[in-house]
Design an enzyme around this catalytic site. Sequence first.
Site, short mmCIF file in Angstrom:
data_model
loop_
_atom_site.label_atom_id
_atom_site.label_comp_id
_atom_site.label_asym_id
_atom_site.label_seq_id
_atom_site.Cartn_x
_atom_site.Cartn_y
_atom_site.Cartn_z
N ASN A 42 0.83 -1.21 0.00
CA ASN A 42 0.00 0.00 0.00
C ASN A 42 0.86 1.26 0.00
O ASN A 42 1.92 1.31 0.63
CB ASN A 42 -1.02 0.00 1.14
CG ASN A 42 -0.44 -0.31 2.52
OD1 ASN A 42 0.59 -0.95 2.64
ND2 ASN A 42 -1.10 0.18 3.54
N GLU A 44 0.37 5.25 0.63
CA GLU A 44 -0.56 6.28 1.12
C GLU A 44 -0.19 7.66 0.60
O GLU A 44 0.86 7.87 0.00
CB GLU A 44 -0.57 6.24 2.66
CG GLU A 44 -1.10 4.90 3.15
CD GLU A 44 -1.25 4.82 4.66
OE1 GLU A 44 -0.69 5.67 5.39
OE2 GLU A 44 -1.95 3.88 5.11
N CYS A 53 -4.23 0.74 -2.31
CA CYS A 53 -4.06 -0.48 -1.51
C CYS A 53 -3.05 -1.42 -2.16
O CYS A 53 -2.81 -1.35 -3.37
CB CYS A 53 -5.39 -1.22 -1.38
SG CYS A 53 -6.65 -0.36 -0.44
N GLU A 55 -3.32 -4.58 -2.85
CA GLU A 55 -3.89 -5.46 -3.88
C GLU A 55 -3.95 -4.77 -5.23
O GLU A 55 -3.60 -5.33 -6.26
CB GLU A 55 -5.33 -5.87 -3.50
CG GLU A 55 -5.48 -6.60 -2.20
CD GLU A 55 -5.73 -5.66 -1.03
OE1 GLU A 55 -5.00 -4.65 -0.89
OE2 GLU A 55 -6.65 -5.94 -0.25
N CYS A 86 -10.52 -4.58 0.61
CA CYS A 86 -11.57 -3.57 0.72
C CYS A 86 -12.49 -3.67 -0.52
O CYS A 86 -12.19 -4.38 -1.48
CB CYS A 86 -10.97 -2.17 0.83
SG CYS A 86 -10.38 -1.49 -0.74
N CYS A 89 -10.94 -2.78 -3.94
CA CYS A 89 -10.03 -3.82 -4.42
C CYS A 89 -10.79 -5.05 -4.89
O CYS A 89 -10.40 -5.70 -5.85
CB CYS A 89 -9.02 -4.18 -3.33
SG CYS A 89 -7.81 -2.86 -3.08
N1 THU Z 1 -5.32 -1.31 2.80
C1 THU Z 1 -4.81 -2.17 1.85
O1 THU Z 1 -3.70 -1.99 1.37
N2 THU Z 1 -5.60 -3.20 1.47
C2 THU Z 1 -6.83 -3.48 1.96
O2 THU Z 1 -7.51 -4.36 1.49
C3 THU Z 1 -7.35 -2.71 3.09
C4 THU Z 1 -6.64 -1.43 3.38
C5 THU Z 1 -4.49 -0.19 3.23
C6 THU Z 1 -4.98 1.16 2.81
C7 THU Z 1 -4.34 2.06 3.85
O3 THU Z 1 -3.04 2.38 3.44
C8 THU Z 1 -4.25 1.17 5.08
O4 THU Z 1 -4.43 -0.15 4.64
C9 THU Z 1 -5.29 1.49 6.15
O5 THU Z 1 -6.56 1.50 5.63
#
Ligand code: THU
Length: 129
Positions: A42, A44, A53, A55, A86, A89
């Site tokens: 991920n 940000e 994310c 995925e 999420c 994704c």
């Molecule tokens: N996140 C992911 O990388 N994948 C997911 O399926 C759920 C959330 C990340 C996004 C963000 O950087 C952190 O987790 C907190 O939400």
Amino acid sequence: MTNNELVYIALKSKKNAYVPYSGFKVGACVEMDDGTVYTGANVENSSFGATVCAERCAVFSAVSDGRRRIKRIAIASDSKSAVTPCGICRQVISEFSYENTVVLCASNDGEFEKYSIGELMPKAFKLED
Ligand code: THU
């Protein structure tokens, strides 16, 4: 490659996550129908909605390299419980999946839950429908 190996790569892939805001590192590893493997973490952003994310990072890497169909995808985080994709994704994975594409949702010790994308995202939106 075994499911355990795919999960292990996902666990390793979270090391490059850029998470100054949540501190929640996620790694993903996608195996495509031709056996090629791509990883993601991920990334940000200070404009939170611009975050990508793990995925989607892995899937977009595969697709932008010319691959189209996902056989399996593994997702891992530092959490003691299995991390599941999420909603956004799930939609993105669905776009490039078979109904029975496998989604491995791992906890930090490498234990994982196994789902099909059809279970996680029934009736995914498809423009041609
Ligand atoms: N996140 C992911 O990388 N994948 C997911 O399926 C759920 C959330 C990340 C996004 C963000 O950087 C952190 O987790 C907190 O939400």
